[in-house]
Scaffold this active site. Structure first.
Site, PDB file in Angstrom:
ATOM      1  N   SER A  15       0.824  -1.208   0.000  1.00  0.00           N
ATOM      2  CA  SER A  15       0.000   0.000   0.000  1.00  0.00           C
ATOM      3  C   SER A  15       0.857   1.257   0.000  1.00  0.00           C
ATOM      4  CB  SER A  15      -0.942  -0.015   1.205  1.00  0.00           C
ATOM      5  OG  SER A  15      -1.912  -1.036   1.062  1.00  0.00           O
ATOM      6  N   ALA A  16       1.875   1.317   0.885  1.00  0.00           N
ATOM      7  CA  ALA A  16       2.723   2.506   0.964  1.00  0.00           C
ATOM      8  C   ALA A  16       3.732   2.553  -0.170  1.00  0.00           C
ATOM      9  CB  ALA A  16       3.434   2.542   2.313  1.00  0.00           C
ATOM     10  N   GLU A  36       9.293  -5.902  -5.990  1.00  0.00           N
ATOM     11  CA  GLU A  36       8.181  -6.608  -5.337  1.00  0.00           C
ATOM     12  C   GLU A  36       8.368  -8.112  -5.484  1.00  0.00           C
ATOM     13  OE1 GLU A  36       5.001  -8.254  -3.657  1.00  0.00           O
ATOM     14  OE2 GLU A  36       5.610  -6.166  -3.376  1.00  0.00           O
ATOM     15  N   ALA A  37       8.167  -8.843  -4.376  1.00  0.00           N
ATOM     16  CA  ALA A  37       8.332 -10.296  -4.401  1.00  0.00           C
ATOM     17  C   ALA A  37       7.233 -10.983  -5.188  1.00  0.00           C
ATOM     18  CB  ALA A  37       8.376 -10.842  -2.980  1.00  0.00           C
ATOM     19  N   HIS A 471      -4.466  -6.819  10.989  1.00  0.00           N
ATOM     20  CA  HIS A 471      -3.908  -5.467  11.076  1.00  0.00           C
ATOM     21  C   HIS A 471      -2.560  -5.439  11.789  1.00  0.00           C
ATOM     22  CE1 HIS A 471      -8.365  -3.984  10.977  1.00  0.00           C
ATOM     23  NE2 HIS A 471      -7.928  -4.315   9.772  1.00  0.00           N
TER      24      HIS A 471
END
Length: 534
Positions: A15-16, A36-37, A471
């Site tokens: 997201s960030a 990115e994996a 979360h």
């Protein structure tokens, strides 16, 4: 080993990370590489369709498949912690609940030592990243990439849930992301025209053809690299083997609340004794890395109900399933346009609470497990979630290999206050269900069940049945004290050239779902990085 060089290297397209890469590449003079994996998956319809989150969860297709260790507070159960392994991260696969939390959550961040992160400081960045399609408000953004709106479908059960909340004396909330969020109303979701609106799709996808942005999926981060006290880049494993990526200006670690501390420790940044035990040379003794793990905990109140348009009924009826699909195809409405929840309530449960301490999310179906799909009987449920848990967990290494998943100990219900509030939260949920608008629909409480009555019985059931709200955060927290690994401008202390920007930097978990806070951190990180480059 292939070597690649860029100005800013962003490690993790969650997201960030997607926000940061998009914002920085707006400057054509800045070269940005995003690692990115997971895959890009730009066209996967199950990511785009809101209701597809359940299918994604069950398949594990874009999931890191993390699990906690056996949790002592949960009768030794190990809890599945799905985390997004795809461009867009967990925001591409989650339940689309779009809640910032209380403004006071961010004032607490500032009071805890994250200076400059009070609500007035972060509000401009919340507004910058969103377009709110509801009633205009000074608290909401109007031209940002992420679109948010109230749920496009309200089932009879959700309407009864809101009506029951009002019958208990709660107010109808116009905007849960406004100045005050106590009360009930339809759930705000990050959707645009009935499709999921997430940072991979809304920030990164429009930027992917920029000449100064390289998006490099399916590359697993092995460790960071250093020269002296400066972070210079990272070693990643790509499709053709190991690659070395170097940053002329700055490295941004944005691998999430689990991945970020793991990568730091694999790189020699963490508690020296733990690193020595793993056979890793200590580059920087930072004992706060992997500590302060927080997560919201829930107990699902499941009900067998009269036929009232629950997803259970449509799912197990071929005609009903066809109608559900046809409605979504025709006007992007109906159950398929909804994520995990249709309605929401923030309530003060304990006497003397200064603000809501429990959140209740209404879900128009029941499941024993997402792997098995909705139950066959008509049913709905609402989850009782503690807003601000006191229990703290840890993330540590299992070995020195990047391929081994870390050891996650959530320590759910370790704090006496958490146990007390969860028990009271279940009792409050029962009072809510007894209100006439809900009671008229409910035939039977399935869990915890009518025979579970005493505080001891309720707590025992919670230990057997409760779980995560998905979360996790706080494992590389911001702060001014010596145990905080990251300073208030998102720089890792003791190292130059390394920024940390994801849910790991949150000093305290917000009192609701954390996706908007992660996006806000991405916006703030991009602003800091631009300032440092000026």
């Amino acid at each position: 080993m292939a070597v690649h060089t860029t100005d800013v290297l962003v490690l993790g397209a969650g997201s960030a990370g997607c926000v940061i890469a998009s914002r920085l590449s707006e400057d054509a003079a800045t070269q940005v590489a995003l690692i990115e994996a997971g895959p890009a998956a730009w066209r996967d319809p199950w990511i785009r369709i809101p209701a597809g989150f359940a299918r994604l969860y069950a398949s594990g297709k874009y999931d890191w498949r993390f699990h906690t260790e056996a949790e002592p507070g949960l009768d030794g159960r190990s809890i599945h912690w799905p985390r997004g392994k795809v461009v867009g991260g967990s925001g591409a696969v989650n339940g689309l609940v779009f809640l910032r939390g209380s403004p006071r959550d961010y004032d607490r961040w500032a009071q805890s030592g994250a200076r400059g992160w009070g609500y007035d400081d972060v509000l401009p960045f919340f507004k910058r990243m969103e377009t709110w399609t509801g009633e205009p408000s000074e608290e909401r953004g109007t031209d940002g990439p992420i679109h948010s709106s109230e749920a496009r479908h309200t089932s009879p059960g959700a309407a009864a849930f809101i009506a029951a909340s009002l019958a208990m004396g709660h107010q109808r909330v116009k905007d849960f992301n406004g100045a005050w969020h106590e009360g009930a109303g339809p759930m705000p979701l990050n959707t645009k025209g009935g499709f999921r609106s997430h940072s991979g799709d809304m920030f990164l996808k429009p930027a992917r053809n920029r000449a100064n942005l390289r998006i490099m999926p399916e590359r697993a981060i092995q460790r960071l690299t250093f020269e002296g006290r400066r972070c210079t880049g990272a070693i990643v494993r790509g499709p053709a083997g190991l690659e070395r990526w170097e940053a002329r200006r700055e490295v941004v670690l944005s691998a999430g609340a689990i991945g970020t501390p793991q990568i730091l420790m694999l790189s020699g940044i963490g508690d020296g004794a733990h690193l020595q035990e793993m056979g890793i040379e200590t580059y920087l003794h930072a004992p706060g890395v992997g500590q302060n793990l927080q997560d919201h905990f829930l107990q699902r109140m499941r009900y067998r109900v009269k036929p009232c348009g629950t997803v259970n009924e449509s799912w197990h009826n071929p005609i009903g399933k066809l109608r559900m699909a046809a409605r979504y195809a025709f006007d992007r409405r109906g159950p398929m346009a909804i994520g995990a929840a249709e309605a929401n309530l923030f309530a003060r449960v304990l006497p003397g609470a200064e603000e809501p301490d429990m959140q209740y999310l209404f879900v128009n179906f029941t499941v024993t497990s997402y792997d098995q799909g909705p139950d066959r009987h008509p049913g709905f449920m609402f989850s009782a979630c503690q807003c601000r848990p006191d229990s703290r967990g840890t993330v540590t290494l299992r070995s020195a290999s990047p391929d081994d998943k870390p050891i996650i100990r959530a320590n759910y219900l370790e704090a006496a206050h958490d146990r007390h509030l969860m028990v009271e939260g279940v009792k409050y949920a029962r009072r809510l269900a007894a209100q006439p608008p809900l009671a008229a629909l409910i035939e039977e409480e399935l869990t915890p069940g009518a025979k579970v009555t005493s505080d001891e019985e309720i707590l025992a059931h919670i230990r057997r049945d409760g779980g995560t709200v998905y979360h996790p955060c706080g494992t590389a927290r911001m702060g001014e004290d010596n145990l905080a690994p990251v300073d208030s401008r998102l720089r890792l202390k003791g190292v130059t050239g390394l920024c940390v920007a994801d849910a790991s930097v949150m000093p305290l978990v917000p009192s609701s779902n954390i996706q908007p806070a992660a996006l806000m951190i991405g916006e703030r990180a991009a602003a800091f990085l631009r300032e440092r480059a000026a």
